[in-house]
Design an enzyme around this catalytic site. Sequence first.
Site, PDB file in Angstrom:
ATOM      1  CB  CYS A 198     -24.029  19.301  42.568  1.00 54.43           C
ATOM      2  SG  CYS A 198     -24.293  20.157  41.007  1.00 54.43           S
ATOM      3  CD  GLN A 322     -17.779  19.220  24.856  1.00 57.36           C
ATOM      4  OE1 GLN A 322     -18.366  19.674  25.843  1.00 57.36           O
ATOM      5  NE2 GLN A 322     -17.547  19.942  23.785  1.00 57.36           N
ATOM      6  CE1 TYR A 351      -9.094  27.522  18.627  1.00 57.35           C
ATOM      7  CE2 TYR A 351     -10.113  26.956  16.525  1.00 57.35           C
ATOM      8  CZ  TYR A 351      -9.505  27.883  17.345  1.00 57.35           C
ATOM      9  OH  TYR A 351      -9.320  29.161  16.899  1.00 57.35           O
ATOM     10  CD  GLU A 372      -6.016  21.397  22.553  1.00 59.22           C
ATOM     11  OE1 GLU A 372      -7.162  21.473  22.109  1.00 59.22           O
ATOM     12  OE2 GLU A 372      -5.614  22.083  23.511  1.00 59.22           O
ATOM     13  CB  CYS A 447     -19.205  26.315  23.893  1.00 58.14           C
ATOM     14  SG  CYS A 447     -17.638  27.163  23.949  1.00 58.14           S
TER      15      CYS A 447
HETATM   16  N1  SAH Z   1     -12.826  19.384  20.166  1.00 58.44           N
HETATM   17  C1  SAH Z   1     -12.421  19.045  21.495  1.00 58.44           C
HETATM   18  C2  SAH Z   1     -11.980  20.231  22.335  1.00 58.44           C
HETATM   19  C3  SAH Z   1     -12.852  21.447  22.309  1.00 58.44           C
HETATM   20  S1  SAH Z   1     -12.525  22.649  23.563  1.00 58.44           S
HETATM   21  C4  SAH Z   1     -13.514  18.274  22.207  1.00 58.44           C
HETATM   22  O1  SAH Z   1     -14.659  18.283  21.789  1.00 58.44           O
HETATM   23  O2  SAH Z   1     -13.222  17.612  23.197  1.00 58.44           O
HETATM   24  C5  SAH Z   1     -11.464  23.780  22.799  1.00 58.44           C
HETATM   25  C6  SAH Z   1     -10.044  23.351  22.776  1.00 58.44           C
HETATM   26  O3  SAH Z   1      -9.287  24.378  22.122  1.00 58.44           O
HETATM   27  C7  SAH Z   1      -9.382  23.162  24.132  1.00 58.44           C
HETATM   28  O4  SAH Z   1      -8.829  21.871  24.190  1.00 58.44           O
HETATM   29  C8  SAH Z   1      -8.286  24.238  24.164  1.00 58.44           C
HETATM   30  O5  SAH Z   1      -7.118  23.810  24.844  1.00 58.44           O
HETATM   31  C9  SAH Z   1      -8.013  24.454  22.711  1.00 58.44           C
HETATM   32  N2  SAH Z   1      -7.434  25.741  22.287  1.00 58.44           N
HETATM   33  C10 SAH Z   1      -7.616  26.963  22.819  1.00 58.44           C
HETATM   34  N3  SAH Z   1      -6.989  27.899  22.081  1.00 58.44           N
HETATM   35  C11 SAH Z   1      -6.411  27.262  21.031  1.00 58.44           C
HETATM   36  C12 SAH Z   1      -5.643  27.691  19.909  1.00 58.44           C
HETATM   37  N4  SAH Z   1      -5.364  28.967  19.718  1.00 58.44           N
HETATM   38  N5  SAH Z   1      -5.234  26.761  19.035  1.00 58.44           N
HETATM   39  C13 SAH Z   1      -5.535  25.443  19.212  1.00 58.44           C
HETATM   40  N6  SAH Z   1      -6.244  24.993  20.263  1.00 58.44           N
HETATM   41  C14 SAH Z   1      -6.696  25.882  21.158  1.00 58.44           C
END
Ligand code: SAH
Length: 490
Positions: A198, A322, A351, A372, A447
Site C-alpha cells: 500500500c 495520529q 479529547y 479522554e 477531522c
Molecule cells: N488529541 C488526541 C486525540 C484525538 S482523537 C491526539 O491528537 O492524539 C479523539 C479522541 O477523543 C479519541 O482518543 C477518543 O477516544 C476520544 N473521545 C471520544 N469521545 C469522547 C468523549 N465524549 N469525551 C472524551 N474523549 C472522547
Amino acid sequence: MQNGKNKGGRGRPGGRAHSGAAASASADAPFQKNEQVTVDIIGLTHDGEGVGRADGFTLFIQGALPGERVRAKVMKVKKQYGYARMEELLEASPNRVQPACPIHKECGGCQLQHLDYPAQLEWKRQHVIDNLARIGKLNVAQEPGSDGVVVRRAIGMDEPWRYRNKAAVPVGVGAVEGGLVAGFYARGSHRIVDMDDCLIQHEQNDRVIRAVKRIGRELGVAPYDEETGHGVLRHVIVRTGVVTGEIMVVLVTNGRKLPQSDRMVQRIREELTDVKSIVQNVNDRSTNAIFGDETHVLWGSDVIYDELDGIRFAISARSFYQVNPAQTVELYRKAVEYAGLTGSETVIDAYCGIGTISLFLARQAGRVYGVEIVPEAIEDAAKNAALNGITNTSFEAGPAEVVIPRWREEGITADVIVVDPPRKGCDPALLETILAMQPERVVYVSCNPSTLARDLRVLEDGGYRTVEVTPVDMFPHTVHVECCVFLVRV
Ligand code: SAH
C-alpha cells in the site's frame, strides 16, 4: 467547488419531460437508467465523486474531476440527482494524473489519487471554506486583510507517500493457498481483496503484514468468515514508531482461543526482530468495529514508543495516535501557536487521547488538564508526562462533556481550551461548558469540516469569533480533511 449530496439537488431548469416506467421517484429526471450522456463536471463531493451537470440535472460520477467533460452511462436516477459511470473522458482536467497505485480503483481508500497533489490541497482548503460558509454561516475572508475568517493554504507534505504509521487489515477466507487473505474491503463491499503493498503505508508496516500473513498461512490459522462467524483471525494491526523503529503487532481474534499462538509468536519474533510488542485482542461480536473489549499481551511490552518533536510517547494497542507523524508535528505546532501561551496559563485539552497535544502545550503553559474517554489512553497520558519529566499536567478518564463541567464546579477554570473531537464533533454539553467557562481562546482541532462548522456556529453565537483556520493535510490522496482553528472571546 463543493456540492454535497446532502444539500438536496436543485430542480432542473426546463429539462426534457420524461415519463419512464421507472419508479415514480425518478419521474422528474431527464434521463433513464442506461442512457448515455455527456456531462460537465463542476465540483467534487466530500467523498471525492465528481459532481456533474447535464441538462440541468445533477449526476454523481466516480473518478471524474472538476473542469472535465465525460461521456457517462446513467446507472441510477432519483428525483433530483442521479449516479452515472464514466465511459469516456472527453476533456481531461489539467490536474488529472495517472494514479500511482495499480489497485486504487478497486480499493477506494485513496479517493483523490487521480488529482495532482497541489490540487488536492487546494480542494481541501476550498472544502473547509464551503463548510464554514454553508453550515457555519461564517463570513470567510476573500483575500488577506479583508474582513472575515482567514483560511490559510493547507500545509501539505513534500513527499506525500508512505506516511501512515498504522495498518489495520481485515483477514478473511479467499482463494489462495492456505485460504487466508488479508488486505482491504473492495470498494462498497465486504469482500476482502488480498494486498501486499500500500503506497501510503510505511514500508515497514507492509513488510510486517506480509510476514504475519505468511506465518498465519503456514501454521494453518483459520481466517474469520464474516458470513458464518467461524474462524479465528479477524484483523491484523501493525503500528510503527516511525522515529524509534519499534513495532507493535495486534492480532484480533474471534474468541480467546488462538491455536498455535506460541508458535505464531515465536515465528513473528524470529522473522521481525524490530517487533517489541505482540498483543491479542478478542472480538467475538458480529460487528464492523475492529476491536473488542479484551486485550492481553502475548509477548513483550504492552506499549511501543514513538517521538514527536522531542517528546516521547508510549502507545498501547487501543489508544488513538495520529497516523501521520510528520504532519502531526505540524498540526500540534499550529495548535500551540494558536493557544498563544506565555507560561502561566491554565489550559484544558479535551479529547486528549494519550496526551499528545497536552504535552506540547505543557511546555509553554502553567498547567494543563487533559480529559479522554478511553481509560487506557489516560494511563498512557500520565505515563507520557512522567516519561518526559513534565509535571504540570493532570489527566482524567471520562466523557469530556461530563468531566469538564465537574471541574468547573470544583473551581477549575481555563484561559485556553483545546478540543480535538472525533468525527461527530463536540458534544453540545461541552460547547455549553466552554461558553460558561469563557476562556480567552479556543483552539479547535477537527477531522471533519461539517461538524466543525456546526460547532463554530454555536461558539460564535455564544460570544466567540473565529479568527483563523489552517488545514493540515494528514491524509494525502484521501478525502479526509483536518484543520486547526483559532477562536477568541469577543
Ligand atoms: N488529541 C488526541 C486525540 C484525538 S482523537 C491526539 O491528537 O492524539 C479523539 C479522541 O477523543 C479519541 O482518543 C477518543 O477516544 C476520544 N473521545 C471520544 N469521545 C469522547 C468523549 N465524549 N469525551 C472524551 N474523549 C472522547
